[in-house]
Write a protein that holds these residues in place. Sequence first.
Motif, PDB file in Angstrom:
ATOM      1  N   PRO A  51      45.340  78.186  42.790  1.00  0.00           N
ATOM      2  CA  PRO A  51      45.509  78.956  41.553  1.00  0.00           C
ATOM      3  C   PRO A  51      46.835  78.720  40.844  1.00  0.00           C
ATOM      4  O   PRO A  51      46.887  78.627  39.609  1.00  0.00           O
ATOM      5  N   HIS A  52      47.923  78.591  41.605  1.00  0.00           N
ATOM      6  CA  HIS A  52      49.227  78.402  40.939  1.00  0.00           C
ATOM      7  C   HIS A  52      49.331  77.053  40.241  1.00  0.00           C
ATOM      8  O   HIS A  52      50.179  76.882  39.352  1.00  0.00           O
ATOM      9  N   ASP A  53      48.504  76.069  40.604  1.00  0.00           N
ATOM     10  CA  ASP A  53      48.526  74.783  39.918  1.00  0.00           C
ATOM     11  C   ASP A  53      47.965  74.903  38.500  1.00  0.00           C
ATOM     12  O   ASP A  53      48.352  74.136  37.606  1.00  0.00           O
ATOM     13  N   TYR A  54      47.054  75.834  38.296  1.00  0.00           N
ATOM     14  CA  TYR A  54      46.482  76.052  36.976  1.00  0.00           C
ATOM     15  C   TYR A  54      47.295  77.080  36.179  1.00  0.00           C
ATOM     16  O   TYR A  54      47.560  76.886  34.990  1.00  0.00           O
TER      17      TYR A  54
ATOM     18  N   ALA B 100      44.998  80.719  32.299  1.00  0.00           N
ATOM     19  CA  ALA B 100      44.353  80.501  33.593  1.00  0.00           C
ATOM     20  C   ALA B 100      44.631  81.621  34.585  1.00  0.00           C
ATOM     21  O   ALA B 100      43.914  81.740  35.593  1.00  0.00           O
ATOM     22  N   ARG B 101      45.634  82.449  34.321  1.00  0.00           N
ATOM     23  CA  ARG B 101      45.930  83.540  35.265  1.00  0.00           C
ATOM     24  C   ARG B 101      44.743  84.493  35.388  1.00  0.00           C
ATOM     25  O   ARG B 101      44.498  85.060  36.472  1.00  0.00           O
ATOM     26  N   ALA B 102      43.982  84.667  34.311  1.00  0.00           N
ATOM     27  CA  ALA B 102      42.839  85.581  34.334  1.00  0.00           C
ATOM     28  C   ALA B 102      41.700  85.060  35.207  1.00  0.00           C
ATOM     29  O   ALA B 102      40.764  85.815  35.505  1.00  0.00           O
TER      30      ALA B 102
ATOM     31  N   SER C 216      47.962  82.165  46.989  1.00  0.00           N
ATOM     32  CA  SER C 216      48.346  80.857  46.464  1.00  0.00           C
ATOM     33  C   SER C 216      49.866  80.690  46.439  1.00  0.00           C
ATOM     34  O   SER C 216      50.404  79.660  46.881  1.00  0.00           O
ATOM     35  N   LEU C 217      50.572  81.699  45.947  1.00  0.00           N
ATOM     36  CA  LEU C 217      52.031  81.625  45.876  1.00  0.00           C
ATOM     37  C   LEU C 217      52.659  81.659  47.268  1.00  0.00           C
ATOM     38  O   LEU C 217      53.672  80.987  47.517  1.00  0.00           O
ATOM     39  N   ASP C 218      52.064  82.428  48.181  1.00  0.00           N
ATOM     40  CA  ASP C 218      52.536  82.410  49.571  1.00  0.00           C
ATOM     41  C   ASP C 218      52.428  80.996  50.140  1.00  0.00           C
ATOM     42  O   ASP C 218      53.336  80.520  50.839  1.00  0.00           O
ATOM     43  N   HIS C 219      51.307  80.354  49.869  1.00  0.00           N
ATOM     44  CA  HIS C 219      51.102  78.994  50.363  1.00  0.00           C
ATOM     45  C   HIS C 219      52.120  78.033  49.748  1.00  0.00           C
ATOM     46  O   HIS C 219      52.692  77.189  50.454  1.00  0.00           O
ATOM     47  N   LEU C 220      52.364  78.158  48.450  1.00  0.00           N
ATOM     48  CA  LEU C 220      53.352  77.298  47.797  1.00  0.00           C
ATOM     49  C   LEU C 220      54.724  77.477  48.435  1.00  0.00           C
ATOM     50  O   LEU C 220      55.409  76.491  48.744  1.00  0.00           O
ATOM     51  N   ALA C 221      55.132  78.712  48.639  1.00  0.00           N
ATOM     52  CA  ALA C 221      56.441  78.958  49.245  1.00  0.00           C
ATOM     53  C   ALA C 221      56.510  78.382  50.657  1.00  0.00           C
ATOM     54  O   ALA C 221      57.547  77.844  51.076  1.00  0.00           O
ATOM     55  N   ALA C 222      55.418  78.468  51.389  1.00  0.00           N
ATOM     56  CA  ALA C 222      55.405  78.038  52.785  1.00  0.00           C
ATOM     57  C   ALA C 222      55.405  76.528  52.939  1.00  0.00           C
ATOM     58  O   ALA C 222      55.703  76.023  54.035  1.00  0.00           O
TER      59      ALA C 222
ATOM     60  N   HIS D 119      56.612  83.561  38.544  1.00  0.00           N
ATOM     61  CA  HIS D 119      55.727  84.607  39.057  1.00  0.00           C
ATOM     62  C   HIS D 119      56.509  85.707  39.791  1.00  0.00           C
ATOM     63  O   HIS D 119      55.905  86.547  40.461  1.00  0.00           O
ATOM     64  N   GLY D 120      57.826  85.699  39.647  1.00  0.00           N
ATOM     65  CA  GLY D 120      58.622  86.775  40.185  1.00  0.00           C
ATOM     66  C   GLY D 120      58.957  86.665  41.665  1.00  0.00           C
ATOM     67  O   GLY D 120      59.417  87.631  42.258  1.00  0.00           O
ATOM     68  N   ARG D 121      58.738  85.495  42.250  1.00  0.00           N
ATOM     69  CA  ARG D 121      59.071  85.311  43.656  1.00  0.00           C
ATOM     70  C   ARG D 121      60.567  85.032  43.816  1.00  0.00           C
ATOM     71  O   ARG D 121      61.130  84.234  43.046  1.00  0.00           O
TER      72      ARG D 121
END
Length: 314
Positions: free
Chosen positions: A242-245, A253-255, A265-271, A309-311
């Motif tokens: 999702p974060h790629d879109y 695309a957020r909707a 998705s963002l957890d995965h990106l950070a990890a 996204h506020g991370r």
Amino acid sequence: MSETGASPLPATPPARSPLFRAEHFVWLTARVLEQHLFAHDFLNGGADPVETALDAYRNEDGGYGHALEPDLRGPVSQPLHTAHALRVLDWIGRCGGQRVERVCRYLTSVSTSDGALPAVHPSQRGYPAAPFVPIVADPPSELLATGPVVGLLHRNEVWHAWLFRATDFCWQAVESLEKSHPYEVEAAVAFLDSAPDRPRAEAAADRLGRLVRDHRLAALDPDRLDEYPVAPGYAPGEHHFPHDYARTPSSLARAWFTDEEMTRSLDHLAATQQEDGGWPVRWRQWTPVVAFEARPMVTIEALRTLRAHGRPIG
């Protein structure tokens, strides 16, 4: 300015924070352009050094070359290099004026008969390029190449004759998509997020989001990736999330995704930040230098997405 007249030093990110680790990686591996871009985005650096570094890739025809996009080597201007340059100019607030007028003249010169851009112009022939990038004498128009450029120019309120037919091409291409792949969808989103006709863009994005979910083009659960197909021609494990879109919360695309899906998705990106501080290149790697040159930009984009996204990044 301090009392001594010296400029204050940028704040140092906390040790071992994602930003601290990424900064070490960038100073260790990045080209001069990405070093200045990182400093601009995260260390209060100026825009002038970024633009000066970018100028090294600019050609007399107004386009950009010299492996700015690492998968295309050689000096010649290419639409993908030029789109990358526009993205950098947009990030630093310099996407306008004479520099963009020159770019638009270049875009006009390499456009296809329907006024849009090919992914690769035939001038690339004879120079090294990724084996998955076709070089043909009469290349077709590609939403992949045209959508992000048109979106950037509209977002920066650039008006040029080239934009009229290119915009029409993007509308037709986006609204006629029945089957697609993740990179093409990302290009469509880049166009729709800045297209001037907002009701039309919202309707097109709603339809595109249903296509993405119906065809499982976004991996919604990073812990169950085997349940999501990888597009033909992509590298093994080259999933899109999702974060790629939706790289920012304001993207149309957020909707497409629930809060829970976006959080995963963002957890995965950070990890996926690696031990050396950089993020990995997920697409096919055909020569070591490509991954070496691409990873710093991938790392900057990951940090920008997390921050948007506020991370917390550091």
